[in-house]
Enzyme design. Structure first.
Site: not given
Ligand code: NAD
Length: 371
Positions: A142, A193, A226, A250, A254
């Site tokens: 970001y 990852k 993942d 992020d 959630d």
């Protein structure tokens, strides 16, 4: 006895309503638990824009830099959607995060037994769930450069973002996650990852190094992002603390939030680097927004904001017993069947209450528990 400095930023929509209930709870702690603090209050978001033409004033920013903790309600609303981007209500929050360097975002996902049926997962998977996600908040994709949209000619374009982390950025987030794990079950799962990303490989390397240097008492595991997303909905109770970067955090936070099933119940904290006097910049806020659809009706659920104050007691004021007392009071109120509309399921044992009635019920529960 020290006086803690708390900056109150109620904001827009239901922000002032949930903050008012939290301030009543804070007063209870002042009167009955020797918690001595002084507060300053400022407008923020749309309310500040209307009054001052900016979403947060310089004066409020100066107070924020001095505060031991900031309690932030919520900002935003349709009225300000046409305001230039840098003056939008949300810009206040981004400025606070950036200027105070709040690099660690803490999101607990806790499922209180009386609310286990509010989750979209089966009760047995989530009942008693208590995990904490630490999301690195000021680095990664970001913020990385180069970024932008290039014109390739011929009507074609290329969008670019850069996912980059330095050793220092990884280490300070990991250090905080290890410290937090020590306050809990001393289990930390680091998520990246590394199979496809160099920044992930460095993340893994730095976390392993730091663990060997000073945190061998914490059980460290690693998971690819993942797989972590899948494990969070398959068997979420396997986790204690999850440490991850800005992008994966992020998404994963959630998912974890949805496990609890109710936006009105979720607190959060964003913490910065310790200052020389041992305190650190810290902002506590509910995960939900300003909920304009129910604002001004005394219908909001104040528990996410109240539980954000419980986090402040734990992480800024080193009062774990008071934090636990407040969390227990909330649990008792829910066990007694009190529900604001957002968490009501129409059960026979439920009683629908307003925002202010919920605040009063928490204070009554505190009184009863402290007897
Ligand atoms: P929201 O979180 O405000 O509301 C989503 C839904 O959940 C609404 O139906 C709302 O009534 C309900 N809800 C949320 N919190 C509740 C509570 N405490 N009690 C009862 N019900 C609750 O999200 P949104 O509708 O997407 O956004 C509304 C505004 O809030 C927008 O301007 C958005 O930009 C802003 N926002 C601000 C923050 C923040 O201040 N940190 C975060 C998210 C959204």
């Amino acid at each position: 006895m020290t006086d803690h400095k708390i900056l109150i930023l109620p904001g827009d929509g239901i922000g002032p309503e949930v903050m008012a209930e939290t301030q009543r709870v804070m007063s209870w702690f002042a009167d009955h638990r020797n918690f001595s603090f002084e507060t300053t209050s400022h407008l923020v978001g749309g309310a500040s824009y209307d009054a001052h033409g900016v979403p947060i004033t310089e004066e409020a920013m100066e107070e924020a830099a001095r505060a031991d903790a900031i309690l932030f309600g919520a900002v935003g609303g349709e009225r300000w959607e046409t305001v230039p981007y840098e003056q939008r209500p949300e810009a206040a929050l981004l400025r606070l995060r950036k200027e105070l360097d709040l690099f660690a975002n803490l999101r607990p996902a806790l499922v209180q037994a009386p609310l286990a049926d509010a989750s979209s997962l089966k009760r047995e998977l989530v009942e008693g769930l208590d995990i904490l996600i630490l999301r690195e908040l000021t680095g990664g994709v970001y913020f990385g450069t180069p970024r932008g949209i290039e014109d390739l000619g011929g009507g074609k374009k290329r969008g670019v973002n850069t996912h980059a982390y330095t050793s220092d950025e990884i280490r300070r987030a990991a250090e905080m996650a290890f410290d937090l794990a020590r306050l809990r079950e001393a289990r930390l799962c680091s998520v990246e990852k590394r199979n496809v990303m160099e920044a992930g490989a460095l993340w893994h390397e730095e976390v392993v190094k730091l663990h060997a240097e000073k945190y061998t008492d914490v059980a460290l595991s690693h998971m690819l992002a993942d797989n972590c997303a899948m494990q969070l909905v398959r068997a979420p109770k396997q986790f204690d603390v999850i440490l991850t970067d800005n992008l994966f955090g992020d998404i994963l936070s959630d998912i974890a939030a949805q496990l609890t099933g109710s936006l009105g119940m979720l607190p959060s904290a964003s913490l910065g680097q310790r200052r020389k006097n041992g305190t650190r910049p810290a902002l506590y806020e509910p995960v939900h927004g300003s909920a304009p659809d129910i604002a001004g009706r005394d219908a909001a659920n104040p528990l996410a904001m109240i539980l954000s104050f419980a986090m402040a007691l734990r992480y800024s004021f080193e009062r774990p017993d008071d934090a636990a007392l407040l969390e227990e009071a909330v649990e008792r109120v829910l066990a007694d069947g009190l529900r604001t509309a957002d968490i009501a399921r129409g059960g026979k044992s439920e009683r629908l209450v307003s925002c202010s009635e919920m605040g009063s019920a928490v204070i009554d529960a505190l009184k009863a528990l402290a007897l």
